[in-house]
Each structure stands twice: as structure tokens, then as C-alpha cells.
Design a protein around this motif. Structure first.
Motif, PDB file in Angstrom:
ATOM      1  N   VAL A   1     -27.758 -73.154 -28.433  1.00 53.81           N
ATOM      2  CA  VAL A   1     -28.912 -73.727 -28.172  1.00 53.81           C
ATOM      3  C   VAL A   1     -30.055 -72.792 -27.843  1.00 53.81           C
ATOM      4  N   ARG A   2     -31.502 -72.833 -27.892  1.00 60.59           N
ATOM      5  CA  ARG A   2     -32.595 -72.447 -27.326  1.00 60.59           C
ATOM      6  C   ARG A   2     -32.670 -72.402 -25.666  1.00 60.59           C
ATOM      7  N   ASN A   3     -32.398 -73.509 -25.170  1.00 60.11           N
ATOM      8  CA  ASN A   3     -32.416 -73.873 -23.605  1.00 60.11           C
ATOM      9  C   ASN A   3     -30.947 -73.901 -23.183  1.00 60.11           C
ATOM     10  N   LEU A   4     -30.698 -72.672 -22.483  1.00 62.60           N
ATOM     11  CA  LEU A   4     -29.286 -72.678 -21.921  1.00 62.60           C
ATOM     12  C   LEU A   4     -29.124 -73.533 -20.828  1.00 62.60           C
ATOM     13  N   ALA A   5     -30.100 -73.865 -20.180  1.00 60.35           N
ATOM     14  CA  ALA A   5     -29.742 -74.855 -18.940  1.00 60.35           C
ATOM     15  C   ALA A   5     -29.468 -76.241 -19.545  1.00 60.35           C
ATOM     16  N   ALA A   6     -30.182 -76.748 -20.794  1.00 60.89           N
ATOM     17  CA  ALA A   6     -29.831 -77.968 -21.096  1.00 60.89           C
ATOM     18  C   ALA A   6     -28.662 -77.824 -21.782  1.00 60.89           C
ATOM     19  N   GLY A   7     -28.319 -76.637 -22.441  1.00 56.62           N
ATOM     20  CA  GLY A   7     -26.616 -76.673 -23.171  1.00 56.62           C
ATOM     21  C   GLY A   7     -25.791 -76.789 -21.949  1.00 56.62           C
ATOM     22  N   GLU A   8     -25.777 -76.291 -20.900  1.00 54.37           N
ATOM     23  CA  GLU A   8     -24.860 -76.168 -19.858  1.00 54.37           C
ATOM     24  C   GLU A   8     -24.718 -77.670 -19.340  1.00 54.37           C
ATOM     25  N   VAL A   9     -25.877 -78.264 -19.347  1.00 53.29           N
ATOM     26  CA  VAL A   9     -25.615 -79.698 -18.760  1.00 53.29           C
ATOM     27  C   VAL A   9     -24.973 -80.696 -19.635  1.00 53.29           C
ATOM     28  N   THR A  10     -25.241 -80.340 -21.071  1.00 53.82           N
ATOM     29  CA  THR A  10     -24.638 -81.092 -21.975  1.00 53.82           C
ATOM     30  C   THR A  10     -22.822 -80.708 -22.310  1.00 53.82           C
ATOM     31  N   ALA A  11     -22.835 -79.411 -21.809  1.00 55.28           N
ATOM     32  CA  ALA A  11     -21.384 -79.037 -22.030  1.00 55.28           C
ATOM     33  C   ALA A  11     -20.516 -79.610 -20.973  1.00 55.28           C
ATOM     34  N   ALA A  12     -21.171 -79.595 -19.678  1.00 55.77           N
ATOM     35  CA  ALA A  12     -20.587 -80.333 -18.606  1.00 55.77           C
ATOM     36  C   ALA A  12     -20.306 -81.770 -18.931  1.00 55.77           C
TER      37      ALA A  12
ATOM     38  N   GLY B   1     -27.151 -78.274 -30.308  1.00 55.23           N
ATOM     39  CA  GLY B   1     -26.150 -78.888 -29.667  1.00 55.23           C
ATOM     40  C   GLY B   1     -26.609 -79.701 -28.504  1.00 55.23           C
ATOM     41  N   ALA B   2     -27.710 -79.373 -27.762  1.00 53.18           N
ATOM     42  CA  ALA B   2     -27.862 -79.905 -26.399  1.00 53.18           C
ATOM     43  C   ALA B   2     -28.990 -81.119 -26.554  1.00 53.18           C
ATOM     44  N   SER B   3     -28.985 -81.791 -27.765  1.00 51.34           N
ATOM     45  CA  SER B   3     -30.017 -82.764 -27.819  1.00 51.34           C
ATOM     46  C   SER B   3     -29.694 -83.647 -29.133  1.00 51.34           C
ATOM     47  N   GLY B   4     -30.300 -84.704 -29.063  1.00 49.98           N
ATOM     48  CA  GLY B   4     -30.007 -85.675 -30.226  1.00 49.98           C
ATOM     49  C   GLY B   4     -28.668 -85.659 -30.804  1.00 49.98           C
ATOM     50  N   ILE B   5     -28.552 -85.947 -32.124  1.00 44.46           N
ATOM     51  CA  ILE B   5     -27.347 -85.924 -32.801  1.00 44.46           C
ATOM     52  C   ILE B   5     -26.463 -84.536 -32.603  1.00 44.46           C
ATOM     53  N   GLY B   6     -27.079 -83.600 -32.090  1.00 45.75           N
ATOM     54  CA  GLY B   6     -26.055 -82.370 -32.015  1.00 45.75           C
ATOM     55  C   GLY B   6     -25.231 -82.614 -30.889  1.00 45.75           C
ATOM     56  N   VAL B   7     -25.647 -83.193 -29.918  1.00 47.98           N
ATOM     57  CA  VAL B   7     -24.815 -83.605 -28.853  1.00 47.98           C
ATOM     58  C   VAL B   7     -23.605 -84.515 -29.218  1.00 47.98           C
ATOM     59  N   GLU B   8     -23.724 -85.485 -30.042  1.00 48.42           N
ATOM     60  CA  GLU B   8     -22.933 -86.452 -30.373  1.00 48.42           C
ATOM     61  C   GLU B   8     -21.879 -85.570 -31.528  1.00 48.42           C
ATOM     62  N   THR B   9     -22.431 -84.986 -32.188  1.00 50.24           N
ATOM     63  CA  THR B   9     -21.410 -84.049 -33.238  1.00 50.24           C
ATOM     64  C   THR B   9     -20.744 -83.117 -32.284  1.00 50.24           C
ATOM     65  N   ALA B  10     -21.128 -82.380 -31.685  1.00 51.80           N
ATOM     66  CA  ALA B  10     -20.121 -81.767 -30.627  1.00 51.80           C
ATOM     67  C   ALA B  10     -19.324 -82.542 -29.888  1.00 51.80           C
ATOM     68  N   ARG B  11     -19.655 -83.717 -29.269  1.00 52.59           N
ATOM     69  CA  ARG B  11     -18.827 -84.580 -28.539  1.00 52.59           C
ATOM     70  C   ARG B  11     -17.593 -84.969 -29.169  1.00 52.59           C
ATOM     71  N   ALA B  12     -17.923 -85.479 -30.480  1.00 49.37           N
ATOM     72  CA  ALA B  12     -16.859 -86.084 -31.342  1.00 49.37           C
ATOM     73  C   ALA B  12     -15.925 -84.933 -31.691  1.00 49.37           C
ATOM     74  N   LEU B  13     -16.315 -83.720 -31.862  1.00 50.23           N
ATOM     75  CA  LEU B  13     -15.443 -82.668 -32.155  1.00 50.23           C
ATOM     76  C   LEU B  13     -14.504 -82.140 -31.002  1.00 50.23           C
ATOM     77  N   ALA B  14     -15.218 -82.006 -29.556  1.00 48.64           N
ATOM     78  CA  ALA B  14     -14.592 -81.514 -28.747  1.00 48.64           C
ATOM     79  C   ALA B  14     -13.527 -82.551 -28.188  1.00 48.64           C
ATOM     80  N   GLU B  15     -13.934 -83.729 -28.440  1.00 41.81           N
ATOM     81  CA  GLU B  15     -12.991 -84.957 -28.121  1.00 41.81           C
ATOM     82  C   GLU B  15     -11.614 -84.969 -28.953  1.00 41.81           C
ATOM     83  N   ALA B  16     -11.758 -84.339 -29.826  1.00 47.50           N
ATOM     84  CA  ALA B  16     -10.540 -84.510 -31.027  1.00 47.50           C
ATOM     85  C   ALA B  16      -9.785 -83.090 -30.705  1.00 47.50           C
TER      86      ALA B  16
END
Length: 321
Positions: free
Chosen positions: A57-68, A34-49
Motif C-alpha cells: 500500500v501507499r498509505n502505511l497507516a491505512a494498511g496497518e488499520v486494515t491489517a488489524a 490492499g487497504a481499500s475497496g476490493i483489495g481489502v476483501e481480497t486480502a481478507r478472504a485469503l487470510a481467513e483461509a
């Protein structure tokens, strides 16, 4: 094919458009990769709803940036959990941390494509080891949570990301991990994507009556970090981009590429329906040579092959239903 399932959306619809009108308050979802590519937009659409979404994610730092970043526009809570699908011990640790808390939606989105020959922590060929076996174990370990979220009149949903790349190969049961035969990165990718589709068939057959439906999704061609192992020259030769770097018009944006995953997770047309291969927000048509970049081949939905792969997957991961 029986009456084909379609939606009001199309290949050019975005994930946000598909999620619009859905109130996901109280819904819990996990999106792998969920921290890159279409995973980001999948998560974003669900969270915005309104959904509560965990980025696995494998990279926690990248995941935290995406989550923010998602949190700036999303009322739903976005959290991050470490998951390395190429290590079954990491998969087990992630599932253990989740426990039995209800899970409404599991989107198995993460993947690797056309990498050099390499092997996972458990000595499985990297592409099928990550894309299929890692997700297989994750899904079985989280099945109780998916069952716990199912409600009368509403099934929990599992979404398994496949690809038109499945046309390149079925499952080579005599040598899945390329221990004897020469490695071919595209054949290996095709085998892994066929496995992702067959997994949806096998999972739905076992869990539909227990409150969970599973479908496979072909997101379409999208330029994302999935192409990290491909040299520019190869992508130009494939016609994915021209010499100047302009992407082929056939490709989707990441927002468009995430739309079918979100439809598979939320679409009313799919309530109580599973074991299908979906693309462009509709049930895929059979593959034909006249339209080689869309459609599904019979080997990716064959129930007998799905059962054979399921048995191999149980033996490989140690997971049992």
C-alpha cells in the motif's frame, strides 16, 4: 472460443464463498492496494483461509488499520509493505525488501481511474504509469519469487485487475503518455485497463513453463475509493446512482467484487491455465453491443499487441526477463 472455463460461482458470489474449503496454510500472497475497496476483501478472504498476506500500500497507516481489522477473524498473518506504484523507485524498493522468498500469489489490484491529467515520478501518464507500468516492474522483479513458490502439480498465480473500461481504448503506441494529443480521462483509463489485460497475456506466454500462470480479471462495478476523482453529477449522469445516492442495482458489493480475483488465485478450474480475461467467476464471453457492460474485446487479448506492449514496457521500466 474453445470450451469456456466456468466455476460453481456467479456474479453475486463473495470472496469468502470462493475461498471457502481452501486450506492456504503456508501460502504467501501479495495484494497491491490492499487497504481499500476490493483489495481489502481480497486480502481478507485469503487470510481467513490461512494465507500469509502482505498488503502492498501507499498509505502505511491505512494498511496497518486494515491489517488489524482482518487479523480479528483471520488465522493467516497479515503484514503491510509500502508500495507507491506511481514511482518506479518505490516499486524497486518494495521488491528488494521482499527478496527471493517464495510468493504463491501476486494480485495486482491497485489502480487509479479517470484522474485529471498528471504524471508519475518518472513522467509517465498517471493512469497507465500506475496501473500498468508500476505493476509491470513489480511483477518482473517478483517473478523469481513466484517461480520459487511453484510446486509440481501447482503453478504460482498472478492476477492482473482489468476492467470493462478496456472497451474505451486500445494502446496508442504513437502517444501513450498524451504528450501531443488532448488528454481524455476515460480514454486514458481504457488504455490502462487494456494494458492490464495484455500484460496477463504477455506474462503468461513467458512464465507459464516456468511455473507461473497469469490471468486478467474484471471485478465488476463497485463503489469504492476508485471513484474518488469523479464528481457526483457525473456518476448520476452515467446511471451509477440516482439523485438520492442509491447505487444502481447492477453494482456489486466489495465482497462480491473481490470474488473473481480470489477465484483467479485459487480456482481449481484455472490450474495450468493463463492468458485469459475473467469476470463473474468465469472466463468472459466476447463483448457485444447487446451487453455492453460485460465481455472482452479482441484488442485486450491480442498476442501481437501484447508483445508490442511488452517491448515498450521493458524499455520504459528497464526491467528485462
Amino acid at each position: 472460443m474453445s470450451e469456456r472455463i466456468i466455476s460453481a460461482f456467479s456474479a453475486k458470489s463473495t470472496a469468502r464463498e470462493v475461498a471457502a474449503g481452501h486450506d492456504l496454510n503456508g501460502v504467501r500472497a501479495i495484494v497491491t492496494g490492499g487497504a481499500s475497496g476490493i483489495g481489502v476483501e481480497t486480502a481478507r478472504a485469503l487470510a481467513e483461509a490461512g494465507a500469509e498476506v502482505m498488503l502492498a500500500v501507499r498509505n502505511l497507516a491505512a494498511g496497518e488499520v486494515t491489517a488489524a481489522d482482518i487479523g480479528r477473524t483471520a488465522p493467516g498473518k497479515v503484514s503491510v509493505g509500502r508500495l507507491d506504484l506511481s514511482d518506479l523507485a518505490s516499486v524497486a524498493a518494495f521488491a528488494s525488501a521482499w527478496g527471493d522468498q517464495p510468493l504463491d500469489i501476486l494480485i495486482n489490484n491497485a489502480g487509479v481511474m479517470a484522474c485529471p491529467q498528471s504524471y508519475t515520478a518518472q513522467d509517465l501518464e498517471m493512469q497507465i504509469g500506475t496501473n500498468h507500468f508500476g505493476h509491470f516492474l513489480l511483477s518482473i522483479l517478483l517473478a523469481r519469487s513466484l517461480m520459487n513458490a511453484a510446486q509440481e502439480g501447482r503453478q504460482s498465480r498472478l492476477v492482473s485487475l482489468s476492467s470493462i473500461g478496456h472497451r474505451r481504448s486500445g494502446i496508442h503506441f504513437d502517444d501513450i503518455h498524451y504528450r501531443q494529443r488532448p488528454y481524455d480521462k476515460w480514454e486514458a483509463y481504457g488504455q490502462a485497463k487494456t494494458a492490464n489485460a495484455l500484460f496477463a497475456v504477455g506474462f503468461d506466454a513467458r512464465f507459464a513453463d516456468l511455473g507461473i500462470n497469469a490471468n486478467a480479471v474484471m471485478p465488476g462495478g463497485i463503489m469504492t475509493p476508485l471513484q474518488r476523482h469523479l464528481p457526483r453529477e457525473e456518476m448520476i449522469a452515467f446511471g451509477w446512482m440516482d439523485e438520492s445516492g442509491k447505487t444502481n442495482d447492477r453494482f456489486k458489493s466489495t465482497e462480491q467484487g473481490a470474488s473473481t480475483s480470489v477465484w483467479a488465485a485459487l480456482g481449481d478450474e484455472l490450474e495450468g491455465v493463463g492468458g485469459l480475461y475473467l469476470e463473474n467467476c468465469a472466463q468472459a464471453l466476447p463483448w457485444t453491443q447487446d451487453n455492453p457492460f460485460e465481455g472482452v474485446m479482441p484488442h485486450a487479448l491480442d498476442p501481437e499487441t501484447a508483445e508490442r506492449l511488452w517491448a515498450v514496457s521493458e524499455e520504459t521500466t528497464g526491467a528485462r526477463v
